[in-house]
Design a protein around this motif. Structure first.
Motif, PDB file in Angstrom:
ATOM      1  N   UNK B 140      -3.455 -31.744  -0.609  1.00  0.00           N
ATOM      2  CA  UNK B 140      -3.812 -30.697  -1.571  1.00  0.00           C
ATOM      3  C   UNK B 140      -4.406 -31.297  -2.838  1.00  0.00           C
ATOM      4  N   UNK B 141      -4.935 -30.410  -3.660  1.00  0.00           N
ATOM      5  CA  UNK B 141      -5.498 -30.833  -4.942  1.00  0.00           C
ATOM      6  C   UNK B 141      -4.375 -31.032  -5.950  1.00  0.00           C
ATOM      7  N   UNK B 142      -4.485 -32.083  -6.731  1.00  0.00           N
ATOM      8  CA  UNK B 142      -3.501 -32.331  -7.806  1.00  0.00           C
ATOM      9  C   UNK B 142      -4.231 -32.716  -9.067  1.00  0.00           C
ATOM     10  N   UNK B 143      -3.519 -32.572 -10.182  1.00  0.00           N
ATOM     11  CA  UNK B 143      -4.159 -33.024 -11.437  1.00  0.00           C
ATOM     12  C   UNK B 143      -3.117 -33.627 -12.370  1.00  0.00           C
ATOM     13  N   UNK B 144      -3.611 -34.433 -13.238  1.00  0.00           N
ATOM     14  CA  UNK B 144      -2.744 -35.092 -14.213  1.00  0.00           C
ATOM     15  C   UNK B 144      -3.577 -35.498 -15.429  1.00  0.00           C
ATOM     16  N   UNK B 145      -2.877 -35.891 -16.474  1.00  0.00           N
ATOM     17  CA  UNK B 145      -3.590 -36.446 -17.638  1.00  0.00           C
ATOM     18  C   UNK B 145      -3.255 -37.918 -17.741  1.00  0.00           C
ATOM     19  N   UNK B 146      -4.242 -38.733 -17.927  1.00  0.00           N
ATOM     20  CA  UNK B 146      -4.021 -40.190 -17.963  1.00  0.00           C
ATOM     21  C   UNK B 146      -4.774 -40.797 -19.139  1.00  0.00           C
ATOM     22  N   UNK B 147      -4.240 -41.895 -19.619  1.00  0.00           N
ATOM     23  CA  UNK B 147      -4.959 -42.669 -20.639  1.00  0.00           C
ATOM     24  C   UNK B 147      -5.471 -43.936 -19.967  1.00  0.00           C
ATOM     25  N   UNK B 148      -6.768 -44.181 -20.035  1.00  0.00           N
ATOM     26  CA  UNK B 148      -7.374 -45.322 -19.337  1.00  0.00           C
ATOM     27  C   UNK B 148      -8.091 -46.207 -20.345  1.00  0.00           C
ATOM     28  N   UNK B 149      -8.557 -47.359 -19.842  1.00  0.00           N
ATOM     29  CA  UNK B 149      -9.272 -48.288 -20.720  1.00  0.00           C
ATOM     30  C   UNK B 149     -10.660 -48.514 -20.124  1.00  0.00           C
ATOM     31  N   UNK B 150     -11.690 -48.263 -20.916  1.00  0.00           N
ATOM     32  CA  UNK B 150     -13.061 -48.454 -20.428  1.00  0.00           C
ATOM     33  C   UNK B 150     -13.398 -49.946 -20.445  1.00  0.00           C
ATOM     34  N   UNK B 151     -14.602 -50.268 -19.878  1.00  0.00           N
ATOM     35  CA  UNK B 151     -14.924 -51.691 -19.736  1.00  0.00           C
ATOM     36  C   UNK B 151     -15.094 -52.384 -21.094  1.00  0.00           C
ATOM     37  N   UNK B 152     -15.413 -51.597 -22.172  1.00  0.00           N
ATOM     38  CA  UNK B 152     -15.513 -52.233 -23.500  1.00  0.00           C
ATOM     39  C   UNK B 152     -14.196 -52.175 -24.257  1.00  0.00           C
ATOM     40  N   UNK B 153     -13.120 -51.867 -23.543  1.00  0.00           N
ATOM     41  CA  UNK B 153     -11.778 -51.967 -24.123  1.00  0.00           C
ATOM     42  C   UNK B 153     -11.323 -50.741 -24.907  1.00  0.00           C
TER      43      UNK B 153
END
Lengths: 123, 543
Positions: B140-153
């Motif tokens: 099934x479809x799921x969703x969440x909120x996440x904090x990520x780091x891009x390639x420039x930090x």
């Protein structure tokens, strides 16, 4: 014949002061302790000038003045209002009918005061 | 294990197989030659085993390549995959990224073949609450909120949606992850939350009483100070809280604001829960809905009790100055008059006139002295000098002092007191001053009485003590009485009939003295009939 001045004031010291001042200047004086007493006196005599205090028991200076000006025989008597109340002339009409009226603040300056008396008496 | 085959290898093989059919055919030919050679040179049994193993490996690899291919070639993927303005990736069961879109590669680089949590966050373990795993598990479809780091930090806040990638049998062979960068939205939301918190803090901490009222006049919200002073009265009617009554106040400013949507203000006195009265200046302001209708009214009240007290004191001070100026003018007139009379008497060698003038000077000097004394009582400069005394002696002393004055004014002065009273706590000078002032006022009231139906004017001084009431001093006169309108403010203001003896400060002095003794002073008066002043001092302590 000396002119007659009616002193209307409830303060005994003021009565004495004005009496001595006027008599020394050659006038004849009569004294009333309040407006009511003065109106009674005016039924028997006709002064040439009245000095009038404002705040007095029984009948205030303003009430007396209104009664004075409404009397046929008394309305033309000149009046000097003598008071220590700031702005006491505001209590009276600016140009009341009848005889002339002047206002003097306490404490009086005797010579200046007598000068005004003479002026109102036409001397 | 199926998962042990590196998906990077699978992608490579898949891409290799679909990129050139000749290469695939060549590989098949080479493999066939190897098998033919093995058949010739090896033992038939060994050849059979090797052939079986090779076929199994080839079969399994082909299965995985097929899955990867299905995931990569998910219907419609190519059409929108690259252009979608959000991050799109496809992960296989090992959580490896097998496909990325242009937007993803711009911000994260080409991370194909890497584990998604490593690529997105740089961490070594699968994220808790991972939506990709959930989708693999339940399809099934799921969703969440996440904090990520891009390639420039840079940190980025993402809202992540996952959807299953299935083969023709419905089996989940991959998961597409769609992530939208909501950093700006989140920042705005944070700012909004911070602003809301700030306003709430302001609402809570503002040093005045704020309440929100609904059209029924019920309090729906209130700030901290309001709750502290008036209690947690949410849901109660405002007139109940402020005035302890069941009906809306006359001329209610909140009702006006509900009617016309404008700001109104009013000054009113309210009763606090502790029973104290407070003078408030109250503003009512409308709270509108999106259609501009008044849905509630904010009532903001500031306690101006102290301001009002100061205002009264300022007015009082102004009156004091005006009154004193008038009084001093009269005294100056008396002094100047006295000097004039003395001088005239000396010129005329008239001893009686000199004496008369001198008496005038003495009287007016006394008046100055009395005014200064009264002013000291009215001000805070004088400290009380409490002593244990029988007040009878003070009363008698005052009576004797004013007997002559009263007689001279034509007023009878009577004394009705016991021989002795219990010893109590009094400031003798203050008590003397209080009684003197009340008697002076009584004499003035008699002298100023215009009534002709009284045969004579009388003043009676009474004093007694009982254990319940305490010490009571009464001064009764049958003088002019006090007009009702003056009576309302008699102890707060100058009261003077312009008597001959009083300074006009007498009742202020009396009030001050009685306050210092924790007593009370009241009066009953009928205009034209007379007045009774009653000063009550606290009872003496039990022996």
């Amino acid at each position: 014949m000396p002119k007659k001045i009616l002193i209307i004031d409830d303060e005994a010291d003021m009565q004495t002061y004005l009496k001595v001042l006027f008599e020394k200047a050659g006038y004849e004086t009569m004294i009333a302790a309040n407006g009511e007493e003065a109106l009674v006196m005016l039924t028997d005599m006709q002064p040439d000038l009245i000095t009038l205090d404002v705040l007095m028991p029984r009948k205030s200076g303003l009430n007396f003045f209104q009664a004075l000006r409404s009397g046929d025989t008394t309305k033309n008597i000149p009046v000097i209002v003598v008071s220590g109340i700031a702005g006491h002339r505001e209590f009276f009409d600016s140009d009341p009918p009848g005889g002339p009226i002047a206002f003097v603040d306490k404490p009086i300056v005797p010579d200046k005061f007598l000068g005004q008396v003479k002026k109102l008496l036409g001397e | 294990m199926p998962g042990s085959i590196d998906s990077r290898y699978l992608i490579r093989v898949y891409n290799w197989t679909i990129s050139s059919k000749i290469r695939v055919a060549a590989a098949g030919v080479i493999l066939s030659i190897i098998l033919l050679a093995a058949a010739i040179f090896l033992h038939p049994a060994l050849f059979a085993v090797i052939t079986l193993v090779i076929l199994l490996l080839l079969g399994f690899t082909a299965y995985r390549i097929r899955n990867t291919g299905v995931a990569l070639e998910y219907p419609g993927v190519d059409r929108f995959f690259q252009q979608v303005p959000c991050y799109l990736t496809i992960q296989d069961k090992d959580m490896r990224i097998i496909r990325t879109n242009e937007q993803f590669r711009v911000d994260f680089g080409d991370r194909r073949g890497e584990l998604c949590y490593k690529a997105y966050k740089g961490i070594e373990d699968i994220c808790p609450n991972c939506p990709v795993i959930k989708t693999f598990d339940d399809g099934k479809t799921h969703h969440t909120e996440e904090t990520v780091v891009t390639k420039d930090g840079k940190m980025a806040r993402m809202i992540v949606y996952t959807a299953p990638v299935t083969d023709e049998t419905g089996k989940v062979v991959g998961v597409m992850e769609m992530s939208t960068n909501i950093t700006q939205v989140k920042d705005l939301q944070d700012q909004l939350d911070a602003g809301r918190r700030e306003y709430m803090e302001l609402f809570e901490r503002v040093p005045c009483y704020i309440s929100i009222l609904d059209p029924e006049m019920r309090i729906t919200r209130a700030n901290k100070l309001f709750r502290q002073v008036f209690g947690n009265n949410i849901g109660k009617l405002c007139h109940q809280v402020y005035h302890d009554r069941d009906t809306v106040c006359d001329d209610c400013h909140v009702v006006k604001t509900f009617k016309d949507g404008k700001i109104h203000n009013i000054e009113k006195t309210v009763i606090k829960p502790d029973g104290d009265e407070a003078r408030l200046i109250v503003y009512s302001s409308p709270i509108l809905d999106e259609k501009g209708q008044v849905v509630s009214v904010m009532e903001m009240a500031t306690d101006i009790t102290e301001v009002k007290r100061l205002q009264r004191e300022l007015i009082y001070m102004g009156k004091t100055i005006a009154f004193m100026a008038h009084r001093i003018k009269n005294i100056l007139m008396g002094l100047e008059g006295g000097i004039f009379v003395v001088n005239t008497g000396m010129e005329d060698k008239d001893d009686a006139m000199v004496n008369q003038g001198w008496n005038m000077i003495e009287r007016n000097v006394k008046k100055v002295s009395q005014i200064v004394k009264d002013l000291l009582y009215c001000s805070k400069e004088r400290e009380m000098n409490f002593q244990q005394i029988d007040p009878v002696s003070i009363v008698r002393n005052v009576y004797e002092l004013y007997q002559g004055v009263a007689k001279k004014a034509g007023v009878g002065l009577r004394l009705s007191i016991p021989d002795k009273l219990p010893v109590g706590r009094f400031d003798p000078d203050a008590l003397h001053s209080l009684l003197s002032n009340l008697i002076i006022n009584a004499i003035d009231a008699c002298v100023g009485d215009a009534s002709e139906r009284k045969d004579s004017h009388q003043i009676e001084i009474r004093a007694w003590c009982d254990k319940r009431c305490g010490y009571v001093f009464e001064i009764e006169d049958n003088g002019a009485g006090i007009p009702g309108i003056i009576g309302e403010t008699i102890f707060d203001d100058f009261f003077s009939t312009k008597g001959r003896e009083g300074t006009g400060l007498g009742l202020l002095v009396a009030h001050k003295v009685i306050e210092e003794h924790d007593g009370t002073i009241t009066f009953r008066s009928s205009e034209g009939e007379g007045t009774i002043f009653k000063a009550v001092f606290p009872p003496c302590a039990e022996e």
